[in-house]
Write a protein that holds these residues in place. Structure first.
Motif, PDB file in Angstrom:
ATOM      1  N   LEU A  28      31.016 -37.533 -98.980  1.00  0.00           N
ATOM      2  CA  LEU A  28      30.816 -38.124-100.312  1.00  0.00           C
ATOM      3  C   LEU A  28      29.392 -37.918-100.836  1.00  0.00           C
ATOM      4  CD1 LEU A  28      32.705 -41.493 -99.699  1.00  0.00           C
ATOM      5  CD2 LEU A  28      33.569 -39.453-100.865  1.00  0.00           C
ATOM      6  N   ARG A  29      28.719 -36.874-100.372  1.00  0.00           N
ATOM      7  CA  ARG A  29      27.312 -36.706-100.734  1.00  0.00           C
ATOM      8  C   ARG A  29      27.114 -36.516-102.241  1.00  0.00           C
ATOM      9  NH1 ARG A  29      29.157 -32.127 -98.440  1.00  0.00           N
ATOM     10  NH2 ARG A  29      28.799 -30.110 -99.453  1.00  0.00           N
ATOM     11  N   ARG A  30      27.983 -35.771-102.901  1.00  0.00           N
ATOM     12  CA  ARG A  30      27.816 -35.533-104.344  1.00  0.00           C
ATOM     13  C   ARG A  30      28.098 -36.790-105.171  1.00  0.00           C
ATOM     14  NH1 ARG A  30      26.801 -30.509-105.974  1.00  0.00           N
ATOM     15  NH2 ARG A  30      27.099 -28.781-104.514  1.00  0.00           N
TER      16      ARG A  30
ATOM     17  N   THR B 223      30.285 -52.388 -74.970  1.00  0.00           N
ATOM     18  CA  THR B 223      31.034 -52.647 -76.207  1.00  0.00           C
ATOM     19  C   THR B 223      30.172 -52.383 -77.428  1.00  0.00           C
ATOM     20  OG1 THR B 223      32.360 -54.337 -75.091  1.00  0.00           O
ATOM     21  CG2 THR B 223      32.335 -54.373 -77.501  1.00  0.00           C
ATOM     22  N   GLN B 224      28.932 -52.862 -77.393  1.00  0.00           N
ATOM     23  CA  GLN B 224      28.018 -52.655 -78.517  1.00  0.00           C
ATOM     24  C   GLN B 224      27.681 -51.179 -78.701  1.00  0.00           C
ATOM     25  OE1 GLN B 224      25.041 -55.348 -77.102  1.00  0.00           O
ATOM     26  NE2 GLN B 224      25.639 -56.980 -78.515  1.00  0.00           N
ATOM     27  N   LEU B 225      27.517 -50.466 -77.593  1.00  0.00           N
ATOM     28  CA  LEU B 225      27.217 -49.036 -77.675  1.00  0.00           C
ATOM     29  C   LEU B 225      28.376 -48.270 -78.316  1.00  0.00           C
ATOM     30  CD1 LEU B 225      25.296 -46.731 -77.071  1.00  0.00           C
ATOM     31  CD2 LEU B 225      26.257 -46.597 -74.763  1.00  0.00           C
ATOM     32  N   ILE B 226      29.598 -48.648 -77.966  1.00  0.00           N
ATOM     33  CA  ILE B 226      30.775 -48.013 -78.588  1.00  0.00           C
ATOM     34  C   ILE B 226      30.807 -48.311 -80.085  1.00  0.00           C
ATOM     35  CG2 ILE B 226      33.300 -48.041 -78.685  1.00  0.00           C
ATOM     36  CD1 ILE B 226      33.264 -48.563 -75.647  1.00  0.00           C
ATOM     37  N   LEU B 227      30.523 -49.568 -80.454  1.00  0.00           N
ATOM     38  CA  LEU B 227      30.490 -49.938 -81.868  1.00  0.00           C
ATOM     39  C   LEU B 227      29.430 -49.129 -82.624  1.00  0.00           C
ATOM     40  CD1 LEU B 227      30.871 -53.835 -81.948  1.00  0.00           C
ATOM     41  CD2 LEU B 227      32.387 -52.147 -82.991  1.00  0.00           C
ATOM     42  N   ILE B 228      28.258 -49.003 -82.018  1.00  0.00           N
ATOM     43  CA  ILE B 228      27.166 -48.258 -82.655  1.00  0.00           C
ATOM     44  C   ILE B 228      27.554 -46.796 -82.840  1.00  0.00           C
ATOM     45  CG2 ILE B 228      24.805 -47.414 -82.300  1.00  0.00           C
ATOM     46  CD1 ILE B 228      24.228 -50.099 -80.896  1.00  0.00           C
ATOM     47  N   ALA B 229      28.190 -46.214 -81.821  1.00  0.00           N
ATOM     48  CA  ALA B 229      28.610 -44.814 -81.911  1.00  0.00           C
ATOM     49  C   ALA B 229      29.655 -44.620 -83.009  1.00  0.00           C
ATOM     50  CB  ALA B 229      29.174 -44.354 -80.562  1.00  0.00           C
ATOM     51  N   VAL B 230      30.597 -45.549 -83.098  1.00  0.00           N
ATOM     52  CA  VAL B 230      31.632 -45.469 -84.143  1.00  0.00           C
ATOM     53  C   VAL B 230      31.003 -45.572 -85.525  1.00  0.00           C
ATOM     54  CG1 VAL B 230      33.612 -46.662 -85.151  1.00  0.00           C
ATOM     55  CG2 VAL B 230      33.488 -46.333 -82.678  1.00  0.00           C
ATOM     56  N   VAL B 231      30.062 -46.524 -85.684  1.00  0.00           N
ATOM     57  CA  VAL B 231      29.397 -46.708 -86.975  1.00  0.00           C
ATOM     58  C   VAL B 231      28.583 -45.474 -87.349  1.00  0.00           C
ATOM     59  CG1 VAL B 231      27.602 -48.024 -88.182  1.00  0.00           C
ATOM     60  CG2 VAL B 231      29.332 -49.212 -86.827  1.00  0.00           C
TER      61      VAL B 231
ATOM     62  N   ILE C 202      21.330 -45.334 -84.005  1.00  0.00           N
ATOM     63  CA  ILE C 202      20.867 -46.185 -85.108  1.00  0.00           C
ATOM     64  C   ILE C 202      19.690 -45.533 -85.833  1.00  0.00           C
ATOM     65  CG2 ILE C 202      19.716 -48.382 -85.630  1.00  0.00           C
ATOM     66  CD1 ILE C 202      22.703 -48.606 -85.230  1.00  0.00           C
ATOM     67  N   GLY C 203      18.841 -44.824 -85.077  1.00  0.00           N
ATOM     68  CA  GLY C 203      17.690 -44.151 -85.672  1.00  0.00           C
ATOM     69  C   GLY C 203      18.077 -43.038 -86.631  1.00  0.00           C
ATOM     70  N   ILE C 204      19.320 -42.599 -86.573  1.00  0.00           N
ATOM     71  CA  ILE C 204      19.815 -41.585 -87.511  1.00  0.00           C
ATOM     72  C   ILE C 204      20.435 -42.240 -88.742  1.00  0.00           C
ATOM     73  CG2 ILE C 204      21.523 -39.757 -87.854  1.00  0.00           C
ATOM     74  CD1 ILE C 204      21.149 -39.031 -84.898  1.00  0.00           C
TER      75      ILE C 204
ATOM     76  N   ALA D  78      30.975 -42.609 -88.236  1.00  0.00           N
ATOM     77  CA  ALA D  78      31.633 -42.905 -89.512  1.00  0.00           C
ATOM     78  C   ALA D  78      30.650 -42.776 -90.670  1.00  0.00           C
ATOM     79  CB  ALA D  78      32.224 -44.322 -89.478  1.00  0.00           C
ATOM     80  N   GLY D  79      29.415 -43.236 -90.456  1.00  0.00           N
ATOM     81  CA  GLY D  79      28.401 -43.143 -91.494  1.00  0.00           C
ATOM     82  C   GLY D  79      28.039 -41.703 -91.825  1.00  0.00           C
ATOM     83  N   LEU D  80      27.867 -40.887 -90.794  1.00  0.00           N
ATOM     84  CA  LEU D  80      27.550 -39.470 -91.020  1.00  0.00           C
ATOM     85  C   LEU D  80      28.686 -38.769 -91.763  1.00  0.00           C
ATOM     86  CD1 LEU D  80      25.884 -38.500 -87.623  1.00  0.00           C
ATOM     87  CD2 LEU D  80      24.762 -38.704 -89.840  1.00  0.00           C
ATOM     88  N   PHE D  81      29.909 -39.045 -91.350  1.00  0.00           N
ATOM     89  CA  PHE D  81      31.073 -38.471 -92.028  1.00  0.00           C
ATOM     90  C   PHE D  81      31.114 -38.914 -93.489  1.00  0.00           C
ATOM     91  CE2 PHE D  81      35.557 -38.682 -93.301  1.00  0.00           C
ATOM     92  CZ  PHE D  81      35.955 -37.370 -93.055  1.00  0.00           C
TER      93      PHE D  81
END
Length: 290
Positions: free
Chosen positions: A148-150, A129-137, A19-21, A140-143
């Motif tokens: 789509l950075r530009r 379960t929450q840790l898995i959700l956080i990792a997926v988010v 989350i800190g990232i 997905a967010g980094l990707f």
């Protein structure tokens, strides 16, 4: 036993690191788009989702996650309907989410007691379960931000120019709203509903004050967020304080110290400039006297 000897602390640090990232990274875009209150709004919506899941005997984490995403989409749709009054969608959804949460809490009598971990965050509350959700988010967010950075860069600074240059503004805005809802819902177990916006906004606020460019702002925001989360979790463990509040206070101290240091540097710079002017005038007067 050392802090990392406990499994719940290991989960908390993994969750906090992820989350800190993603949260401070998202915060930079939200701040530049003048949507800082969107995180706070979606946290209230997510709280209503948690309450709804508890009433319907569903997984509260998953229901809060789904409702937060839906809330982000609704906010974006309303933002396009109220272009002249862009703050109205945030106010409408925030009040609606909070009202729904209060009503659902009254329906189920024992619900308010279990809500403290969602309101203020709890290290123990981070389940597998929450840790898995956080990792997926987070992944997905980094990707999302890398691929789509530009177009996101163009959308953040000028939607009209982005549309003219071929960016699918509407679709990109809705996907950004969905990612915001996902991030807010994922951050709830770590910092809680009431303080989730602090983890998104405070590191970004500090970064935008000191960064010389967009890339530097992202790097400083993420670095500040990680330091704030890890130090906050450590302090909360040793002195037994709520992790969400501890993280938010540490990030606030970082921001206030940065502002103070900037003011001191400016004051010193002015003094040096005045001294140089006086010195030049003194030399000039000496030359004239000769």
């Amino acid at each position: 036993m050392a802090m990392f000897g406990y499994e719940f602390m290991q989960r908390a640090f993994w969750a906090g690191g992820l989350i800190g990232i993603i949260a401070p990274l998202l915060g930079v875009y939200l701040m530049l788009r003048r949507q800082a209150l969107m995180a706070d709004t979606l946290s209230h919506v997510s709280l209503a989702g948690v309450a709804l899941g508890s009433v319907l005997h569903l997984n509260p984490a998953l229901s809060g996650f789904a409702v937060a995403i839906a809330g982000g989409v609704v906010i974006e749709q309303l933002r396009r309907s109220y272009r002249t009054y862009s703050e109205l969608p945030v106010a409408i959804i925030m009040n609606s989410g909070l009202a729904l949460a209060v009503v659902l809490m009254s329906v189920k009598q024992n619900l308010s007691q279990s809500f403290s971990s969602y309101l203020f965050g709890s290290i123990v509350a981070v389940s597998d379960t929450q840790l898995i959700l956080i990792a997926v988010v987070a992944l997905a967010g980094l990707f999302y931000f890398i691929v789509l950075r530009r177009p996101l860069y163009h959308l953040t600074f000028d939607e009209e120019t982005a549309a003219i240059s071929g960016v699918r503004v509407k679709l990109l805005s809705f996907s950004f709203a969905v990612l915001t809802g996902m991030t807010v819902a994922a951050a709830m177990p770590v910092v809680g509903v009431l303080l989730v916006s602090a983890l998104i906004v405070l590191p970004a606020s500090l970064a935008l004050r000191v960064a010389s460019g967009f890339a530097a702002a992202i790097a400083i925001s993420v670095g500040t967020g990680l330091i704030g989360v890890f130090s906050g979790l450590s302090v909360s463990y040793y002195i037994n304080t709520p992790p969400g509040g501890t993280i938010a206070l540490i990030l606030l101290v970082f921001l206030l110290v940065t502002i103070l240091m900037q003011k001191l540097v400016r004051v010193r710079g002015r003094r040096v400039a005045k001294q140089q002017i006086k010195k030049k005038e003194f030399i000039k007067n000496e030359i004239l006297e000769l």
